[in-house]
Structures are given as C-alpha cells and as structure tokens.
Design a protein around this motif. Structure first.
Motif, mmCIF file in Angstrom:
data_model
loop_
_atom_site.group_PDB
_atom_site.id
_atom_site.type_symbol
_atom_site.label_atom_id
_atom_site.label_comp_id
_atom_site.label_asym_id
_atom_site.label_seq_id
_atom_site.Cartn_x
_atom_site.Cartn_y
_atom_site.Cartn_z
ATOM 1 N N GLY A 26 64.730 44.292 -8.661
ATOM 2 C CA GLY A 26 64.680 42.725 -9.038
ATOM 3 C C GLY A 26 63.912 42.040 -7.944
ATOM 4 N N LYS A 27 64.223 42.432 -6.447
ATOM 5 C CA LYS A 27 63.582 41.819 -5.405
ATOM 6 C C LYS A 27 61.947 42.105 -5.090
ATOM 7 C CE LYS A 27 67.397 41.738 -1.971
ATOM 8 N NZ LYS A 27 67.250 40.537 -1.494
ATOM 9 N N VAL A 28 61.793 43.342 -5.564
ATOM 10 C CA VAL A 28 60.246 43.994 -5.205
ATOM 11 C C VAL A 28 59.353 43.032 -6.434
ATOM 12 C CG1 VAL A 28 58.811 45.780 -5.998
ATOM 13 C CG2 VAL A 28 60.651 46.070 -4.440
ATOM 14 N N LEU A 29 60.078 42.865 -7.726
ATOM 15 C CA LEU A 29 59.239 42.153 -8.726
ATOM 16 C C LEU A 29 59.207 40.810 -8.504
ATOM 17 C CD1 LEU A 29 60.685 43.948 -11.780
ATOM 18 C CD2 LEU A 29 58.258 44.230 -10.960
ATOM 19 N N ALA A 30 60.205 40.128 -7.966
ATOM 20 C CA ALA A 30 60.209 38.874 -7.710
ATOM 21 C C ALA A 30 59.375 38.352 -6.667
ATOM 22 C CB ALA A 30 61.599 38.521 -7.328
ATOM 23 N N ILE A 31 59.262 38.924 -5.483
ATOM 24 C CA ILE A 31 58.374 38.766 -4.416
ATOM 25 C C ILE A 31 57.042 39.059 -5.002
ATOM 26 C CG2 ILE A 31 57.867 38.992 -1.880
ATOM 27 C CD1 ILE A 31 60.661 37.925 -2.531
ATOM 28 N N GLY A 32 56.860 40.083 -5.681
ATOM 29 C CA GLY A 32 55.276 40.545 -6.281
ATOM 30 C C GLY A 32 54.999 39.263 -7.011
ATOM 31 N N THR A 33 55.710 38.911 -7.932
ATOM 32 C CA THR A 33 55.331 38.009 -8.800
ATOM 33 C C THR A 33 55.152 36.602 -8.228
ATOM 34 O OG1 THR A 33 56.770 38.777 -10.569
ATOM 35 C CG2 THR A 33 56.094 36.382 -10.819
ATOM 36 N N ALA A 34 55.870 36.330 -7.036
ATOM 37 C CA ALA A 34 55.320 34.980 -6.062
ATOM 38 C C ALA A 34 54.288 35.226 -5.588
ATOM 39 C CB ALA A 34 56.564 34.926 -5.198
ATOM 40 N N VAL A 35 53.798 36.590 -4.897
ATOM 41 C CA VAL A 35 52.737 36.648 -4.446
ATOM 42 C C VAL A 35 51.288 36.522 -5.483
ATOM 43 C CG1 VAL A 35 51.141 38.318 -3.102
ATOM 44 C CG2 VAL A 35 53.527 37.878 -2.383
ATOM 45 N N LEU A 36 51.545 37.037 -6.685
ATOM 46 C CA LEU A 36 50.634 37.161 -7.558
ATOM 47 C C LEU A 36 50.339 35.617 -7.970
ATOM 48 C CD1 LEU A 36 51.332 39.954 -9.901
ATOM 49 C CD2 LEU A 36 49.301 39.522 -8.480
ATOM 50 N N ILE A 37 51.546 34.717 -8.108
ATOM 51 C CA ILE A 37 51.197 33.362 -8.401
ATOM 52 C C ILE A 37 50.571 32.603 -7.250
ATOM 53 C CG2 ILE A 37 52.396 31.055 -8.529
ATOM 54 C CD1 ILE A 37 54.946 32.722 -9.724
ATOM 55 N N THR A 38 50.586 32.873 -6.034
ATOM 56 C CA THR A 38 49.900 32.205 -4.978
ATOM 57 C C THR A 38 48.309 32.813 -5.104
ATOM 58 O OG1 THR A 38 51.797 32.571 -3.531
ATOM 59 C CG2 THR A 38 49.489 32.402 -2.506
ATOM 60 N N ILE A 39 48.207 34.039 -5.303
ATOM 61 C CA ILE A 39 46.584 34.540 -5.499
ATOM 62 C C ILE A 39 45.979 33.916 -6.655
ATOM 63 C CG2 ILE A 39 45.519 36.609 -6.226
ATOM 64 C CD1 ILE A 39 47.411 38.168 -4.102
ATOM 65 N N ALA A 40 46.914 33.738 -7.781
ATOM 66 C CA ALA A 40 46.294 33.031 -8.916
ATOM 67 C C ALA A 40 45.751 31.681 -8.738
ATOM 68 C CB ALA A 40 47.458 33.241 -10.036
ATOM 69 N N ALA B 218 49.421 48.384 -7.978
ATOM 70 C CA ALA B 218 50.044 49.572 -7.634
ATOM 71 C C ALA B 218 50.141 49.809 -5.917
ATOM 72 C CB ALA B 218 49.231 50.825 -7.938
ATOM 73 N N GLY B 219 49.160 49.256 -5.370
ATOM 74 C CA GLY B 219 49.176 49.142 -3.763
ATOM 75 C C GLY B 219 50.341 48.414 -3.306
ATOM 76 N N TYR B 220 50.690 47.134 -3.881
ATOM 77 C CA TYR B 220 51.764 46.323 -3.545
ATOM 78 C C TYR B 220 53.025 46.920 -3.910
ATOM 79 C CZ TYR B 220 55.524 42.773 -3.895
ATOM 80 O OH TYR B 220 56.428 42.110 -3.644
ATOM 81 N N PHE B 221 53.198 47.646 -4.894
ATOM 82 C CA PHE B 221 54.290 48.176 -5.451
ATOM 83 C C PHE B 221 54.672 49.287 -4.404
ATOM 84 C CE2 PHE B 221 56.198 51.822 -8.095
ATOM 85 C CZ PHE B 221 57.383 51.128 -8.204
ATOM 86 N N VAL B 222 53.811 50.124 -4.090
ATOM 87 C CA VAL B 222 54.338 51.105 -3.018
ATOM 88 C C VAL B 222 54.418 50.513 -1.816
ATOM 89 C CG1 VAL B 222 53.365 52.903 -1.631
ATOM 90 C CG2 VAL B 222 52.793 52.985 -4.078
ATOM 91 N N SER B 223 53.895 49.571 -1.028
ATOM 92 C CA SER B 223 54.237 48.964 0.101
ATOM 93 C C SER B 223 55.482 48.234 0.054
ATOM 94 C CB SER B 223 53.125 48.026 0.631
ATOM 95 O OG SER B 223 51.736 48.649 0.359
ATOM 96 N N ALA B 224 55.952 47.476 -1.185
ATOM 97 C CA ALA B 224 56.939 46.714 -1.345
ATOM 98 C C ALA B 224 58.270 47.391 -1.300
ATOM 99 C CB ALA B 224 56.898 45.764 -2.737
ATOM 100 N N VAL B 225 58.064 48.723 -1.983
ATOM 101 C CA VAL B 225 59.274 49.560 -2.109
ATOM 102 C C VAL B 225 59.551 50.292 -0.708
ATOM 103 C CG1 VAL B 225 60.238 51.806 -2.869
ATOM 104 C CG2 VAL B 225 58.912 50.314 -4.576
ATOM 105 N N ILE B 226 58.533 50.554 0.120
ATOM 106 C CA ILE B 226 58.658 51.052 1.626
ATOM 107 C C ILE B 226 59.421 50.073 2.387
ATOM 108 C CG2 ILE B 226 57.474 51.645 3.576
ATOM 109 C CD1 ILE B 226 55.572 53.105 1.811
ATOM 110 N N MET B 227 58.980 48.825 2.135
ATOM 111 C CA MET B 227 59.734 47.590 2.944
ATOM 112 C C MET B 227 61.087 47.347 2.784
ATOM 113 S SD MET B 227 57.733 47.174 5.431
ATOM 114 C CE MET B 227 58.825 45.781 6.066
ATOM 115 N N VAL B 228 61.364 47.475 1.331
ATOM 116 C CA VAL B 228 62.738 47.127 0.975
ATOM 117 C C VAL B 228 63.593 48.322 1.570
ATOM 118 C CG1 VAL B 228 64.488 47.318 -0.790
ATOM 119 C CG2 VAL B 228 62.353 45.966 -1.201
ATOM 120 N N GLY B 229 62.965 49.650 1.790
ATOM 121 C CA GLY B 229 63.780 50.644 2.320
ATOM 122 C C GLY B 229 63.840 50.365 3.710
#
Lengths: 416, 301
Positions: free
Chosen positions: A237-251, A290-301
């Motif tokens: 949930g966290k990974v997806l939410a922050i990813g979405t927020a970043v995508l909104i910014t980029i959009a 895909a790049g964001y996904f891998v990095s975000a998962v590592i950072m949560v860990g």
C-alpha cells in the motif's frame, strides 16, 4: 486475497492523502509549472517592453494605384490590399492594419511610395521611415510586381514561397539512416529526461518511504497498524501510494511542459512539431515504473531494519548509486549500445532501468531483449517484496537494535 | 471458553537473552487485568506477542477464544506505550483512518471519532494537526482511537504515563464505561495505585519471568496479615510480637512479627482498658508486594 486487497486499498488511500497533502509535496509538484509560468510571464513582459515602439506583426496595408503593377499584393505574406486610399485610411483607423503603403499612379516615374501611419505618442513625429520589415515586404512586392510578366507562374510561386530544408542523416554504411534526425534527438531527450525523473522519483519517493517506515517504527504507530493489517499489505500500500504521488508530480511537470513550453519557445520554428516515438514512450514508462518498484521495495525494507529516521535517509544511497552509475557509464553505452557492458547493465535489476532507457534511445536493444530486461526487473521486485515483507516483520520488533544479516536470513528461513 | 486472552508458557528471545521467559496469563472476559512489572521486565513484549505483532519462540497465544487472526485482532483496541500519531495529520482524519483500519465504513468511523473526541473533551481540536496538540492531548486522541470501534478487548500499554491527574481520572472513567458495556481491559503499568483501583486480577513479571498471577484480593490475603491499624486515644505499653509501630493520621499502625495474630493486638488494648474507636486488619498494599517480590527476585540472582 480480497482482504489483502482491501487492506492495501486502505493503506494506499491514507498514505496518498497524507503524502500529497504535505506542503513540501505541493510545492515540489507546482514548482515546474510555476517556474514555466513565471518564465512565460517574464518573456511576455520583456517582449512587450522591447517591442512597444516597434510595429506589431499586424498585416501591412497596401493600395496599388499604378496601372503598371498587375500582380496582386495579397499573394505575398503580411500584405493586405485595399482598392482606394480611403479604404486604407479606414483600416488604419480601425487598427486592422498597422500602416498603409500607397503606390501612386506615377510610381514608375517617381519611385515614390506614400507611407500612412497613425500619429500617436510624443515621439511619433520623429519616425522618419517605416520599419525594415515593412519596407522589405513592400519592396519585395514591388520587385515581384515589376518582373511578374517576365517569369513563368510556377517559378514565381517557388520564388515567393522560398526554400525549406530537410535533414538526412547518413549512417556508417553510407546510406541514409531509417529515422530522421529530429526523431533521434527527441527520442534521446525522452530517455534522458526519463532517467532524470526516475532518479528524482527514487530520491523523493523511495527515500520518503524509508523515512516514513522508520518514523512509524520509531513512534510505534507501526504497532497499531500491524494489529489491523498484514505487513505485506502495509508495504505494498505504501509503495503504490508514494509511487502514485510521484507519478502525479511527474504528470503535472510533463503536462505543464507540454502546455506551457511551446508558448515560450514559439519563436523556434517547428518546435511544436517535434516528433516523438510513441512506442518508445511506452517502453520508457514501463522501465520507469519497474525501476521505481524495485527501489521503493528496497527502501521500505531499509526503513524496517534501521533504528532511526536519519539512518534511513543515509541508506537511500543504496538505491540511488546504481542509477547514478548508469549515468556515469552513459558515454560508454552510447558509443556501443549493443556492447557487452551495455548488455550486462541491462540485466542487473538496479542498473537495468536507466541502461535500457539509454539503449532504447539509441536503438540499441531488440524487443526481445527489452522484454527480458523488464521481466528481470519485475521478477526481482516481486522477490524483494516477498523477502522485504518478512524482514519488515522481523525488523519491526527490534527497537534500539540493529538488524544483523544473520537475523535477516533467519527471518527469511522462518517465513519459508 | 470464557477467556478474552490466554497466554501459555510463551518465551521470546532476542539474541541470547530471553526477554520473556515461560510466561503464562489468563484474562477472563469482562474483567480488568493489570500487567505489572518494573521497566524492562517484558510487559510490552508480552503485549506485542498477545497481539501477534511479534511471534514467540515457544508457547501459545489465544485471543478472544482462538488464534490471533485478523478477524480477532479487528475486535481489539490497542494503545502502544510510545505515543506516535502522524504529526501533520488532522485529529479527525487520523481517528477516521484508525476506525477504517478496524473495518468501519468512513461515515461510521467519522461519527464515532466525533463521539469519542467529545467524550475526551477534544472535539474543539478536531481540525487541528496532531503537532499542534500537547503531549497529553495526543495521548488522549490515541486513547480515543483505541476505543473507536468499540473493541471487545482493550489492551493499553502504560496508558496513564505522563498524564495529569484530571486526564487520568477521565481515562479511568472511560475504561469503567467500557467494562460496563462488556469489554475486557488489560493494561500494563508500574503505578500500583492505578492497579488497585481498577483491576480484579494481575500478573507481576520481572526480568521476563512471572512472579505472581491471580486475583488481587487473593494475592494479598495469601501473603498473610502483616499489620493492624487501631484508632484510640493512647496505646498500651509493650504489645507482644509487634515489630514496628507508627502513628499516622490519628491511628496506630502495628507491623506484626511471625506467628502473631491481629487479635492479640486488640486484646492488648482491651486488657489495658483503653477504649478502641476503630480496629482494622491491614492487608499488604500492592506496592509493598511489588517491592518485596521484585527485590526478592533480584536478590535471588
């Protein structure tokens, strides 16, 4: 499964709300459009000041009274013809034209042209001549009109329209390359910008994730959360939410560039027709996510295993350095996009996103290779998500203690 | 099955140290249970195992009649020891979120948040950010959040720590209300007066090991009668078997030696012809028991 999805949805909604309501996020998101708007405003103001005493690009009125000039002025750019001097003056009064040039009946004898313009402002009386642009337009008409009967119509049309320039890129085989130069430049720009955005999204988004988890662990909010949701739901949930927020910014950034930038660079010829390869955009987006996904998962860990927020921030370099490394070897990949180094980097999950974006930009990767690289990144991300969820749980119970490698391995074994 | 929470022989090891060592406890439905122990004794770890936040190396946990499933945990309200809400969130938003996490729909969660904020006297602060609240207020908000979904089992880790007496009183009143509606309350503390005021049964742990477990009044009685309190104008000389005498608040307090019965003290007064206004057998305070038991355990090491 349904329960996990529901938990993820709850965490996603709250994290997205909290992240996007932060002042820092709002300022960051609005930074690019604001800067562009300010730049646009400054340009308009400066242009307005610098051109206030000059002619606006309004049409130039022309009245041809001489019977020796048969060519219609309307065929030339910026010129609007009037039948009589009175009509020209009326148009001037209505401000449909900035000025009117009257070619008198005896023009062939005298060479004189009457220049009608509006009297206005304290300094208008000092205008001795029309502007260079207006004079050039009228002179071009007069030259054309004087020779028109001697020149064939086809040649005249070409003379009036002028020439356009087409670029042809010659490949190493001595033959023209498939893609034209503009597309190549655009493609490269898209890839380079995407890599920068990926680095940005990881620095802001993934690093924020690590910090947020470490903070929740520090203040034990995580305990309350874990009595309500599973660690995997919480992480995803966290990974997806922050990813979405970043995508909104980029959009917002990309959208504002697309909307505002052409107005700023409208002085550049054909800027709006800059060609971009749509297929490439899809690939770039896929590698970006895909790049964001891998990095975000590592950072949560990382957030789960550290004891303090500052440590999470310091460890963010773990995911940023491989990306920066790809930038560092950019010239090597560019010089040989099909080379061994480029291929190896394309299959290391942490360097693959940026390496592939560069290779795609220079047409150095096949579809099969791109798919394989993408699969490696996504599968690695999923494996990391599984492992991190276990380490996450084990790390959360450690307050004030460091998570040793041995303990991580034990957490993974116990989960298995 | 009448137990709200049952922990059997659980052990949790960090590194080479057992922070909880073969601890058992049983909390009956509807009662208020005190988990006592000095700092670092393993209370929080025991609570975290009860809530399935961490898992024990050995032993079993039964929550609301079964293993701690997600469904069972939804019926639990939990207040952790460290208070930490999201500092930049508004009070109302965070309470609604906590309610949603416990499977309440948004409208119900908001309504209950409003209700609980009114009950703890923080309704006027509902639109403030958490960072604008005092520490005590934040604690009350989190306390309200733990009770939002009307849980069957309420587990509070040091709930009164750092609170002013008025707020402590308010929290105790709310806990009594919760108990009246049928909820079970478990809380950890090292403040013995709070336990004596609220709890029917207790578990005392020290250094991860269980020292005492059972009904509070039974534990006190089981330790024997240590002292008697007599209110009289004067005291007789040389009461046999009295180890120590104190005069406090107009009464004589006698600490009795081994084998001396409380009646012997009363008899001494009557034999001396001294009128007795009040005679009371004093059970040991929980504080006394706590200090004695923990000291004994530490000295035994």
């Amino acid at each position: 499964m349904l329960e996990t999805l529901n938990e993820m949805r709850l965490i996603f909604a709250e994290e997205l709300r909290r992240f996007t309501h932060g002042k820092g996020y709002i300022l960051l998101t609005l930074a690019v459009p604001t800067i562009l708007l300010v730049v646009m405003g400054v340009i308009f103001v400066v242009r307005g000041i610098s051109t206030s005493g000059e002619e606006e690009p309004k049409p130039i009125g022309i009245v041809v009274l001489s019977n020796d000039l048969a060519f219609a002025p309307d065929d030339l750019p910026r010129l609007v013809a009037f039948s009589t001097r009175r009509e020209g003056i009326d148009a001037l009064a209505k401000e449909t034209v900035k000025e009117v040039f009257v070619i008198p009946e005896d023009y062939m004898k005298t060479g004189r042209v009457e220049w009608l313009h509006v009297a206005g402002g304290a300094f208008s009386g000092f205008d001795p001549d029309p502007s260079d642009a207006s004079a050039a337009a009228v002179r071009a008409y007069l030259r054309t009109a004087l020779v028109v009967e001697e020149v064939a119509q086809g040649r005249l049309a070409r003379a009036v329209a002028g020439a356009t320039f087409e670029s042809v890129r010659i490949g190493e085989d001595g033959l023209p390359a498939q893609e034209d130069a503009d597309t190549g430049v655009a493609t490269f720009i898209v890839s380079a910008v995407s890599i920068l955005l990926l680095i940005f999204s990881i620095m802001i988004g993934a690093a924020s994730l690590g910090e947020a988890v470490a903070e929740e662990k520090e203040n034990r909010m995580i305990d309350v959360l874990l009595t309500s949701v599973k660690p995997l739901s919480l992480m995803a949930g966290k990974v997806l939410a922050i990813g979405t927020a970043v995508l909104i910014t980029i959009a917002v950034w990309v959208g504002s560039v697309v909307v505002i930038a052409p107005r700023i660079v409208s002085v550049i010829p054909n800027a709006a027709e800059f060609p971009i390869n749509l297929g490439l955009l899809v690939w770039v987006l896929a590698f970006f996510l895909a790049g964001y996904f891998v990095s975000a998962v590592i950072m949560v860990g990382v957030g789960a295993v550290v004891t303090k927020v500052q440590e999470a921030n310091q460890l963010a370099f773990l995911v940023i350095i491989p990306l920066l490394a790809s930038i560092y070897v950019l010239p090597l990949i560019l010089s040989n996009p099909d080379g061994g180094l480029a291929r190896v980097l394309s299959f290391i999950p942490f360097t693959a996103p940026s390496a592939m974006m560069i290779r795609l930009a220079v047409d150095g990767a096949s579809t099969l290779e791109s798919l394989a690289s993408l699969a490696v990144i996504v599968l690695t991300g999923m494996a990391l998500l599984w492992a991190c969820a276990r380490v996450f749980r084990a790390g959360l119970l450690m307050y004030g203690q460091r998570m040793s490698l041995r303990r991580m391995m034990r957490a993974l074994r116990e989960a298995g | 099955m009448n137990m709200a929470l049952e922990i059997k022989d659980v052990t949790k090891v960090y590194g080479s140290r057992a922070v909880v060592n073969h601890v058992s406890l049983a909390v009956e439905r509807g009662e208020t249970f005190g988990l006592l122990g000095p700092n670092g004794s393993g209370k929080t770890t025991t609570i975290r195992m009860a809530l399935d936040i961490i898992r024990p190396e050995s032993g079993n946990v039964s929550l609301l009649g079964g293993i701690p499933t997600r469904e069972a945990l939804t019926r639990v309200g939990y207040l952790p020891e460290e208070r930490g809400l999201y500092q930049k969130s508004k009070v109302m938003d965070i309470l609604t979120y906590l309610g949603r996490l416990k499977r309440m729909d948004a409208a119900t969660a908001r309504a209950r948040a409003k209700e609980m904020l009114q009950r703890v006297g923080l309704y006027d602060h509902r639109n403030k950010k958490v960072q604008a609240l005092s520490r005590g207020m934040t604690q009350l908000v989190q306390f309200a959040g733990a009770l939002l979904h009307k849980p069957d089992l309420i587990i509070l880790d040091e709930p009164f720590a750092g609170m002013d007496p008025l707020n402590v009183q308010l929290m105790k009143e709310i806990l009594r209300e919760q108990q009246e509606r049928g909820a079970t309350v478990v809380f950890s503390t090292h403040q013995m007066p709070d336990v004596e005021e609220l709890c029917e049964r207790v578990l005392l742990i020290n250094d991860g090991q269980s020292l005492l477990h059972g009904r509070l009044d039974e534990l006190k009685r089981a330790r024997g009668t240590h002292s008697v309190r007599v209110t009289a104008e004067r005291q007789p000389e040389g009461i046999p078997g009295v180890v120590d005498t104190k005069f406090r608040n107009g009464s004589f307090e006698y600490l009795l030696g081994e084998g001396i019965k409380p009646d012997d003290v009363l008899r001494s007064f009557l034999n001396a012809g001294i009128p007795v206004e009040r005679y009371e057998v004093v059970l040991p305070s929980l504080n006394q028991i706590f200090i004695e038991e923990v000291s004994r355990a530490r000295n035994a090491k």
